[in-house]
Design an enzyme around this catalytic site. Structure first.
Site, mmCIF file in Angstrom:
data_model
loop_
_atom_site.group_PDB
_atom_site.id
_atom_site.type_symbol
_atom_site.label_atom_id
_atom_site.label_comp_id
_atom_site.label_asym_id
_atom_site.label_seq_id
_atom_site.Cartn_x
_atom_site.Cartn_y
_atom_site.Cartn_z
ATOM 1 N N SER A 181 5.260 -0.732 13.637
ATOM 2 C CA SER A 181 4.845 0.668 13.581
ATOM 3 C C SER A 181 3.337 0.777 13.379
ATOM 4 C CB SER A 181 5.627 1.396 12.492
ATOM 5 O OG SER A 181 5.391 2.772 12.512
ATOM 6 N N ASP A 330 1.224 6.937 16.556
ATOM 7 C CA ASP A 330 1.033 5.608 15.995
ATOM 8 C C ASP A 330 1.487 4.603 17.053
ATOM 9 O OD1 ASP A 330 3.763 6.034 15.819
ATOM 10 O OD2 ASP A 330 3.972 5.017 13.895
ATOM 11 N N ASP A 332 3.989 2.657 17.758
ATOM 12 C CA ASP A 332 5.317 2.670 18.370
ATOM 13 C C ASP A 332 5.767 4.084 18.738
ATOM 14 O OD1 ASP A 332 5.777 3.414 15.691
ATOM 15 O OD2 ASP A 332 7.825 2.643 15.734
ATOM 16 N N ASP A 334 6.449 6.868 17.147
ATOM 17 C CA ASP A 334 7.425 7.706 16.441
ATOM 18 C C ASP A 334 6.770 8.661 15.457
ATOM 19 O OD1 ASP A 334 6.756 5.870 14.463
ATOM 20 O OD2 ASP A 334 8.823 5.374 13.924
#
Length: 567
Positions: A181, A330, A332, A334
């Site tokens: 992440s 960010d 990833d 999400d």
């Protein structure tokens, strides 16, 4: 590591205080690890470390102790740590152990009747662009196949929301995405989702962790890469996700406005561009230097939109391009960060709560029904509840971590409440009914619509926030982290509960609320200010949160500092 708080390297690498290993035992464990380690680069760095430890080098011995005194534990979002050798780091042996534990748990669920056809339904797997993400994902599939469990591997680099969305579409028993992440560049991670598309929750995380602990990471069976149980998916699931994105628009009649955007070297750019097109918007104006996936993150040392400086290039792009709003995913994709222009021509980064308020105002204004439900977390602003009350809809607070929002949405659906929005202050937003996890892509599309509606109405986004302040009061939030050993954090919270201070910073404490399930204590101060304290479950620190109405931000920050000084 909790996805609801800023991350640090080795965020899940919390040493076991009961493990006391001698130098010779550490070296013995490291040598055994070397014999099983499949990657040459990891073998080289561990060999160098072992050689130094054999000379009684204190730094090398301390490093070995940090790597081998325990194993990574499942936090609120799975595993995360630096990529390196040892059971307290992210590497292929740790990933194989985790995959085997997940597989054994799924087989147990099938055997006990708790989950039908778990092995045949299988696990959906995806990865981002970080170091070794691709081999971690493939190893997961190979371990599952060796257990007789089907896996479905997304092609290339996949945003976490696409993986989570595809779980229910494929009727899979679980999902795995290899990502760290918004952690620092050296890290990687392993996030597990349930069949609902929501993240794992207690007690499931504990059950899976116990299964992982029963697996020897040095001896995990692997199927061949071309095993028949390993299915390679095509891009159709990304396309299906994108095709569903326009459903989040509530005012599709409103034309778009220029939007600046950064993928922060992550995997969101391609899907964002497709999503904007599907929603009827022009492509966002990219931060060119950060648009392509790059796991080394060359322009940002901490790829988290919450971190100071992380959005600097985005703000420059927004100012030079005439954008109406600046958006950041960010790595990833999400999470969603945002910044808005000010009257003097500058740009201001919004807090996670401010973004949440804008979403709530827009969604509740443009939907109807007294069955609607909005959800936030204990450490997020209470203003969401006030907005919900004004619209006559249900609102709930739940524990820190987005998995609890997904869980609550499912539970409330059983009693006829219709989830329409959820958020946590750490830039996590859910503006659709699928997946039941934070989604920075659909959130970006809806935030672009909010900016477009403001422009069409002849107001600014700052004006929208000012109007909420005029209506409900000027809510102010602040956060503070205090680095202390993990065991001391829980002790401090317990001490506050047992003997709360009479005052903080000269303001009387008039109430105390405890939330033992969240390991959190809330102090209510005279005048309505609330201060909250909770230890991080994965980092050596305690986090303090403050909220007040009509207070100067500096004053609220000083109250948190005063509370921290009572430790």
């Amino acid at each position: 590591m909790s996805d609801s708080e800023p991350a640090t390297t080795q965020s899940d690498a919390v040493p076991d205080p009961d493990v006391d290993v001698s130098p010779s035992e550490l070296i013995e464990q490291a040598v055994a690890w070397l014999e099983a380690e499949p990657d040459d680069d990891i073998r080289r760095e561990l060999t160098t470390l072992v050689d130094a430890a054999r000379t009684d080098n204190a730094d090398a011995l301390a490093d070995l102790a940090d790597r081998f005194s325990g194993r990574l534990q499942f936090g609120t979002a799975g595993l995360r740590a630096a990529v390196a050798a040892g059971p307290m780091r992210m590497n292929r042996l740790v990933v194989r152990q985790a995959a085997a534990g997940l597989g054994r748990w799924l087989l147990d669920q099938e055997a006990t009747g708790a989950m039908e056809r778990a092995a045949a339904r299988g696990v959906v797997v995806a990865c981002d662009a970080r170091r070794k993400s691709d081999v971690f994902a493939l190893d997961t599939c190979r371990v599952l196949a060796a257990l007789g469990i089907r896996s479905m591997l997304h092609p290339g680099l996949t945003p976490t929301p696409v993986l989570a969305w595809s779980i229910t579409g494929l009727d899979a028993a679980a999902g795995v995405v290899v990502t760290a992440s918004h952690n620092p560049p050296a890290d990687n991670g392993y996030k597990v989702f349930l069949e609902t598309g929501a993240q794992i929750v207690t007690p499931i995380d504990v059950d899976i962790s116990e299964q992982i602990g029963a697996v020897d990471p040095l001896d995990v069976p692997l199927a061949a890469e071309d095993d028949h149980l390993i299915q390679r998916l095509d891009l159709s699931w990304q396309e299906a996700y994108v095709a569903a994105v326009p459903q989040v628009r509530l005012r599709p009649d409103v034309p778009g406005v220029p939007v600046a955007y950064t993928a922060m070297h992550g995997v969101g750019a391609e899907t964002i561009e497709m999503a904007f097109a599907a929603a009827g918007f022009d492509p966002p104006i990219p931060v060119v230097e950060q648009h392509q996936p790059d796991g080394t993150f060359p322009t940002v040392s901490f790829p988290n939109p919450e971190e100071p400086g992380a959005m600097d290039l985005l703000l420059e792009t927004a100012a030079s391009s005439g954008a109406a709003i600046a958006l950041a995913n960010d790595p990833d994709a999400d999470r969603l960060g945002a910044a808005i222009p000010q009257a003097d021509g500058s740009w201001r980064r919004l807090s996670g709560d401010e973004i949440g308020w804008l979403f709530a105002d827009h969604i509740l204004t443009n939907t109807s029904g007294d069955d609607r439900l909005v959800v936030t977390t204990l450490v997020s602003s209470s203003l969401l509840g006030r907005i919900a009350e004004a619209h006559g809809v249900h609102s709930e607070e739940t524990f820190t971590g987005f998995k609890w929002i997904g869980k609550l949405a499912l539970e409330r659906a059983e009693v006829g409440q219709r989830f329409v929005f959820g958020y946590e202050q750490a830039l996590g937003y859910l503006v659709a009914d699928r997946p039941l996890d934070k989604d920075g892509i659909t959130a970006a599309v809806l935030m672009a619509e909010i900016a477009a509606c403001a422009a069409a109405d002849g107001v600014t986004l700052q004006g929208r926030l000012d109007a909420l302040a005029d209506r409900f009061g000027h809510y102010v939030t602040a956060e503070l982290s205090v680095r202390i050993p993990p065991s001391e954090g829980a002790t401090w919270v317990a001490a506050i509960e047992a003997d709360p201070p009479a005052e903080v910073g000269g303001v009387a404490v008039v109430g105390v609320e405890s939330y033992p399930e969240a390991n959190l204590v809330r102090l209510k101060l005279d005048g309505g200010t609330r201060l909250q304290v909770r230890p991080s479950g994965t980092e050596p620190k305690v986090k303090l949160y403050g909220e007040a109405v009509g207070m100067e931000p500096a004053r609220l920050e000083s109250l948190l500092e005063s509370l921290a000084a009572t430790r």
